[in-house]
Design an enzyme around this catalytic site. Structure first.
Site, PDB file in Angstrom:
ATOM      1  N   GLU A  57      23.561 -27.431 -57.043  1.00  0.00           N
ATOM      2  CA  GLU A  57      22.921 -25.648 -57.325  1.00  0.00           C
ATOM      3  C   GLU A  57      22.134 -25.869 -57.074  1.00  0.00           C
ATOM      4  O   GLU A  57      22.254 -24.809 -57.423  1.00  0.00           O
ATOM      5  CB  GLU A  57      23.687 -26.329 -59.062  1.00  0.00           C
ATOM      6  N   CYS A  75      32.950 -32.817 -52.990  1.00  0.00           N
ATOM      7  CA  CYS A  75      32.738 -31.843 -54.779  1.00  0.00           C
ATOM      8  C   CYS A  75      31.734 -30.772 -55.229  1.00  0.00           C
ATOM      9  O   CYS A  75      32.025 -29.884 -54.172  1.00  0.00           O
ATOM     10  CB  CYS A  75      31.929 -33.613 -55.281  1.00  0.00           C
ATOM     11  N   HIS A  76      30.840 -31.252 -55.488  1.00  0.00           N
ATOM     12  CA  HIS A  76      29.823 -29.718 -55.653  1.00  0.00           C
ATOM     13  C   HIS A  76      28.871 -29.627 -54.142  1.00  0.00           C
ATOM     14  O   HIS A  76      27.874 -28.142 -54.332  1.00  0.00           O
ATOM     15  CB  HIS A  76      29.171 -29.825 -56.343  1.00  0.00           C
ATOM     16  N   TYR A 112      34.741 -29.665 -55.137  1.00  0.00           N
ATOM     17  CA  TYR A 112      35.896 -29.636 -56.552  1.00  0.00           C
ATOM     18  C   TYR A 112      36.651 -28.825 -57.027  1.00  0.00           C
ATOM     19  O   TYR A 112      35.753 -27.253 -56.822  1.00  0.00           O
ATOM     20  CB  TYR A 112      34.359 -29.790 -57.271  1.00  0.00           C
TER      21      TYR A 112
END
Length: 204
Positions: free
Chosen positions: A94, A120-121, A140
């Protein structure tokens, strides 16, 4: 493995614990030199990981993980030296995607068609780098809208699965590690001979 190759491993503070520890150790196991890096951190410094689990809530829970020691300095990375890129998931992507150096590195691997694996992220870095247009990939599920907005095709698979599209290998979460890493090694051209006296990894 002849002429041991280097893998660049991108992680950061509060990356998912398994998604940092397990791929890093698995790639070392088969003979790669793996450089684990985080922007603005140096060799020998640590990141804090987080454990994501599924305990019946509407989203994953998060708990403290381990301190993971980086073994290379981000500012010293020369992308030309690496055969592939692996991106850990968790909360780190992020903020890592806001770092221009991360975007530039990711685009290098995409533009040179080198193997890229993201879990995933971690796919948030791929979408921010604008390298998923026209590609089939998973992530994800909460990242699915980002994949579509970036021009990719989101593929919904079980957490234990992986999706391969050319040089790109993706998986929804850490339960997919066995297929995720196996697929990445296939894309890297590595075969493991289980019929030998001891398992031997070799580049083909």
């Amino acid at each position: 493995m002849e002429n041991t190759k280097k893998i660049l491993f991108l992680t950061g503070d509060f990356a998912e614990d398994y998604e940092t520890m397990v791929p890093f150790q698995m790639l070392l196991m088969v003979g790669y030199e793996v450089h684990a890096v985080c922007p603005d951190k140096k060799r020998g410094e640590t990141i804090k990981t987080a454990i994501h689990d599924f305990e019946g809530d509407q989203t994953y829970s998060e708990k403290p993980g381990h301190n993971f020691t980086l073994n290379y300095t981000f500012s010293e990375v020369n992308p030309e030296e690496y055969a592939g890129l692996v991106i850990a998931g968790g909360r780190a992507p992020e903020y890592l995607r806001l770092h221009q150096g991360v975007i530039d590195l990711t685009r290098h691997f995409a533009e040179t068609n080198k193997p890229i694996a993201a879990v995933c992220h971690g796919i948030q870095i791929l979408t921010a780098a604008r390298v998923v247009e026209g590609r089939r990939l998973t992530a994800y599920p909460a990242v699915a809208p980002e994949v579509e907005l970036a021009g990719g095709t989101y593929v919904s698979v079980e957490p234990t699965e992986a999706v391969v599209d050319g040089n790109l290998v993706t998986s929804p979460a850490w339960p997919g590690h066995p297929k995720f890493i196996r697929a990445f090694l296939d894309v890297m051209g590595v075969k493991i001979d289980l019929n030998a006296t001891s398992a031997v990894a070799s580049a083909v």
